[in-house]
Write an enzyme that holds these catalytic residues in place. Structure first.
Site, PDB file in Angstrom:
ATOM      1  CB  CYS A   1      11.377  -4.937  15.159  1.00  0.00           C
ATOM      2  SG  CYS A   1      12.964  -4.511  14.612  1.00  0.00           S
TER       3      CYS A   1
ATOM      4  NE  ARG B   1      17.926  -2.615  16.038  1.00  0.00           N
ATOM      5  CZ  ARG B   1      19.111  -2.031  16.002  1.00  0.00           C
ATOM      6  NH1 ARG B   1      20.213  -2.149  16.558  1.00  0.00           N
ATOM      7  NH2 ARG B   1      19.426  -1.123  14.791  1.00  0.00           N
ATOM      8  CG  LEU B   2      15.571  -7.976  11.241  1.00  0.00           C
ATOM      9  CD1 LEU B   2      16.478  -9.183  11.429  1.00  0.00           C
ATOM     10  CD2 LEU B   2      14.231  -8.249  10.258  1.00  0.00           C
ATOM     11  CB  ALA B   3      20.078  -4.760  13.801  1.00  0.00           C
ATOM     12  CB  ILE B   4      17.037  -2.916   8.915  1.00  0.00           C
ATOM     13  CG1 ILE B   4      16.343  -4.282   9.128  1.00  0.00           C
ATOM     14  CG2 ILE B   4      17.438  -2.463   7.502  1.00  0.00           C
ATOM     15  CD1 ILE B   4      16.994  -5.424   8.389  1.00  0.00           C
TER      16      ILE B   4
ATOM     17  CG  ASN C   1       7.627  -4.154  13.471  1.00  0.00           C
ATOM     18  OD1 ASN C   1       8.760  -4.369  12.914  1.00  0.00           O
ATOM     19  ND2 ASN C   1       6.400  -4.726  13.254  1.00  0.00           N
ATOM     20  N   GLY C   2       9.446  -1.400  12.487  1.00  0.00           N
ATOM     21  CA  GLY C   2       9.206  -0.559  11.216  1.00  0.00           C
ATOM     22  C   GLY C   2      10.589   0.113  10.723  1.00  0.00           C
ATOM     23  CD  GLU C   3      13.615  -0.404   8.638  1.00  0.00           C
ATOM     24  OE1 GLU C   3      14.361   0.717   8.805  1.00  0.00           O
ATOM     25  OE2 GLU C   3      14.164  -1.565   9.123  1.00  0.00           O
TER      26      GLU C   3
ATOM     27  CG  LEU D   1      10.913 -10.934  -2.205  1.00  0.00           C
ATOM     28  CD1 LEU D   1       9.481 -11.169  -1.515  1.00  0.00           C
ATOM     29  CD2 LEU D   1      11.787 -11.867  -2.075  1.00  0.00           C
TER      30      LEU D   1
ATOM     31  CB  VAL E   1      10.096 -19.331  -4.208  1.00  0.00           C
ATOM     32  CG1 VAL E   1       8.426 -18.777  -3.928  1.00  0.00           C
ATOM     33  CG2 VAL E   1       9.852 -20.837  -3.610  1.00  0.00           C
TER      34      VAL E   1
ATOM     35  CB  THR F   1      -6.391 -16.280  -0.740  1.00  0.00           C
ATOM     36  OG1 THR F   1      -7.799 -16.267  -1.239  1.00  0.00           O
ATOM     37  CG2 THR F   1      -5.667 -15.264  -1.904  1.00  0.00           C
TER      38      THR F   1
ATOM     39  NE  ARG G   1      -6.036 -22.259  -2.403  1.00  0.00           N
ATOM     40  CZ  ARG G   1      -6.984 -22.339  -3.524  1.00  0.00           C
ATOM     41  NH1 ARG G   1      -7.044 -21.202  -4.428  1.00  0.00           N
ATOM     42  NH2 ARG G   1      -7.792 -23.205  -3.303  1.00  0.00           N
TER      43      ARG G   1
ATOM     44  N   GLY H   1       6.699  -6.631  -4.373  1.00  0.00           N
ATOM     45  CA  GLY H   1       5.720  -5.782  -5.108  1.00  0.00           C
ATOM     46  C   GLY H   1       4.197  -5.794  -4.715  1.00  0.00           C
TER      47      GLY H   1
END
Length: 586
Positions: free
Chosen positions: A2, A50-53, A75-77, A231, A267, A316, A319, A342
């Protein structure tokens, strides 16, 4: 992830100020496209994107206690929110959101409650009873956060620079593991693990304890009410995350809602090491695998957007952020809102290739401590902002507090790289998951050499970036670089190019100071550069700069003494032909 924006004590409670706060909050809308909220109490404003998770239907923010005297934007979990609710039997919760516990915990425990939170978070809490407020950031700085000061005495808090840089006289990153209280007017560090002092631990290596603690870290991050995936680059760290997730997904609430088969994402340039290894691991684990291909030109075309969103000029980070930025956009287009990644393993276990030259266990341990403390400026910043740019959340189990405690309390002699004893980088992590009866991964993946993300997507990616910078930065510009950029003076044309773009978006002196500097080789700190005298001649963050260690390292070009790369993949190079566009294979 969020987006939060707070203006505290601004001496202006006008409608015009409210409109301005809303306008600035919308600069963070990419972080939270699902809902916008604003709370005003006098001259204090708390805004949220908000990003609703968790609990998408009713968890909109700001959040309140029962009488709405305590207000919080987060913002967070909070992974242990269900356990924390059990400690609050007399409280009534309006939502099922994991962040709903924060206001109630403060009411019961005061500011000490921050230490009870298990998760990644940054928040602003306003206590309307006495007009005081708290600001806090998670232990490692997984979530991004900045603090600024206005000429009118106001304090500004924002998830990103772009929320406050035009309004504040000065600003800086809010330090991880810290809390700011308006009652004392000071910051204090609430996160005080044993490793923070950099004293040398002596606990014997227990592979089963290390394995169980990491599995627990992954399992708790399966808390979601929306589609998710992992990922998967095919390197050790992402492969272990994918393997543990696939092994324990069945039976979770997430599996019941979205199905037991895991989705994985990778990717790279055509023919890159990561695409090949990622596909092999996905086939082994039985995931629904999605390959995202990009060309060097696709990445170059995105550089300006990347720098705007990542808010850095560090070579870094840029990139590595660019392919992650492109991948995140494609992941979000598939309807996925959360991924597990990771990041953090190399810092904890001494996984970068330069650790081969660590002179002793004491130096190795101190370097891992330095690397973890700086994660919020590098890998955490990249993972958070590259994904948040497209409304995607990244979770990082290697940076679980309990797992870090276990891993950082191990006698660092076990982390030393000893080829004569068959111990490569991150050997203790590899060994912990080397299960003959029920293998987590194929052996050659479990013992694959470290590839930094910006190398693994295809070696021609970095070489293409350098070639592009040559077209934009002249030798004359480099000769005058120290006069134009006296702080963190760019030493390469690539670094100069990124710095020019950054300062166009963020021209303030305070913005420049948010980005770290110093000599580095293969992602080392400046201190570790001294481990090998030859490194000072090739200060490049690529893993290939660890000459004599990386299998495809830089070789001496005999004609001019410069270090030039060996290209070992078939990724597209800029040769006067426009490379193919971004393609996707699922």
């Amino acid at each position: 992830m969020c987006g939060i924006l707070a203006v505290l004590g601004c001496s202006d409670d006008s409608q015009a100020k409210r409109v301005r706060v809303l306008e600035l909050s919308r600069r963070l809308k990419h972080r939270g496209p699902d809902w916008s909220g604003l709370y005003q109490h006098g001259d204090c404003y708390l805004a949220h994107q908000r990003l609703a998770i968790v609990d998408p239907a009713s968890g909109d923010q700001p959040l309140y206690n029962e009488d709405k005297k305590i207000v919080v934007t987060v913002n967070g979990e909070i992974y242990n929110h269900e356990q924390l609710r059990q400690l609050l039997p007399n409280h009534k919760f309006r939502t099922g959101s994991d962040c709903d516990v924060i206001a109630h915990l403060y009411e019961e425990y005061g500011e000490k409650f921050v230490e009870m939170l298990d998760g990644m978070f940054s928040f602003v809490l306003l206590d309307a009873r006495d007009n005081s407020f708290l600001v806090a950031r998670d232990a490692i700085g997984i979530t991004s956060l900045y603090i600024g000061w206005g000429l009118d005495g106001s304090i500004w808090i924002s998830s990103e620079l772009k929320g406050l840089n035009d309004e504040c006289e000065t600003f800086e990153p809010f330090p991880p593991g810290h809390l700011y209280s308006s009652k004392t007017g000071a910051l204090r560090r609430w996160y005080n693990p044993a490793w923070f002092s950099e004293s040398i631990p002596s606990t014997p290596y227990d592979p089963l304890l290390l394995r169980r603690s990491f599995e627990n870290a992954v399992i708790k991050r399966l808390m979601t009410d929306v589609p998710f995936g992992v990922l998967l680059s095919g390197g050790l760290d992402s492969s272990l995350v994918a393997s543990v997730t696939a092994r324990y997904l069945a039976g979770t609430k997430a599996a019941k809602r979205w199905g037991p088969q895991l989705h994985s994402f990778c990717v790279g340039l055509e023919g890159s090491p990561d695409l090949k290894a990622g596909k092999e691991v996905a086939d082994y684990l039985g995931t629904v695998h999605h390959e995202f291909h990009f060309s060097v030109q696709d990445g170059i075309d995105a550089i300006e957007d990347v720098i705007y969103h990542i808010e850095t000029y560090d070579v870094t980070t840029i990139r590595a952020s660019t392919p992650m930025f492109l991948m995140s956009r494609k992941i979000k287009s598939l309807g996925v809102k959360m991924v597990i990644s990771g990041e953090g393993s190399d810092e904890i276990f001494g996984g970068y290739l330069y650790f081969h030259k660590a002179p002793n266990k004491e130096e190795l341990h101190r370097e891992t401590c330095r690397k973890i403390k700086a994660l919020h400026q590098y890998d955490c910043l990249r993972a958070n902002k590259a994904t948040s740019a497209w409304g995607l959340e990244a979770r990082v189990p290697f940076l679980d507090k309990e797992f870090i405690d276990v891993a950082m309390n191990i006698d660092p002699d076990w982390k030393m790289i000893k080829p004569d004893q068959g111990r490569m980088e991150k050997w203790i992590l590899r060994k912990a998951f080397d299960d003959e009866e029920k293998p987590y991964l194929p052996k050659h993946i479990l013992y694959r050499q470290k590839e930094q993300f910006s190398d693994g997507v295809g070696y021609s990616w970095i070489d293409g970036l350098k070639a592009h910078a040559e077209l934009h930065v002249t030798d004359k510009m480099m000769r005058n670089a120290a006069h134009i950029f006296p702080h963190n003076t760019p030493t390469t044309k690539e670094a100069y190019h990124y710095r020019v773009i950054f300062e166009r978006f963020f021209p303030q002196n305070s913005a420049m100071l948010t980005v770290p500097g110093g000599a580095s080789v293969a992602c080392s700190t400046a201190t570790a550069v001294a481990w090998d005298a030859s490194w000072s001649k090739n200060l490049d963050p690529s893993g290939r700069a660890a000459v004599g260690v990386h299998n495809s390292g830089y070789e001496k070009h005999l004609a001019n003494g410069n270090l030039t790369p060996k290209i070992v993949d078939s990724g597209p190079l800029m040769n006067g032909v426009t490379p193919p566009g971004l393609t996707i294979r699922s």
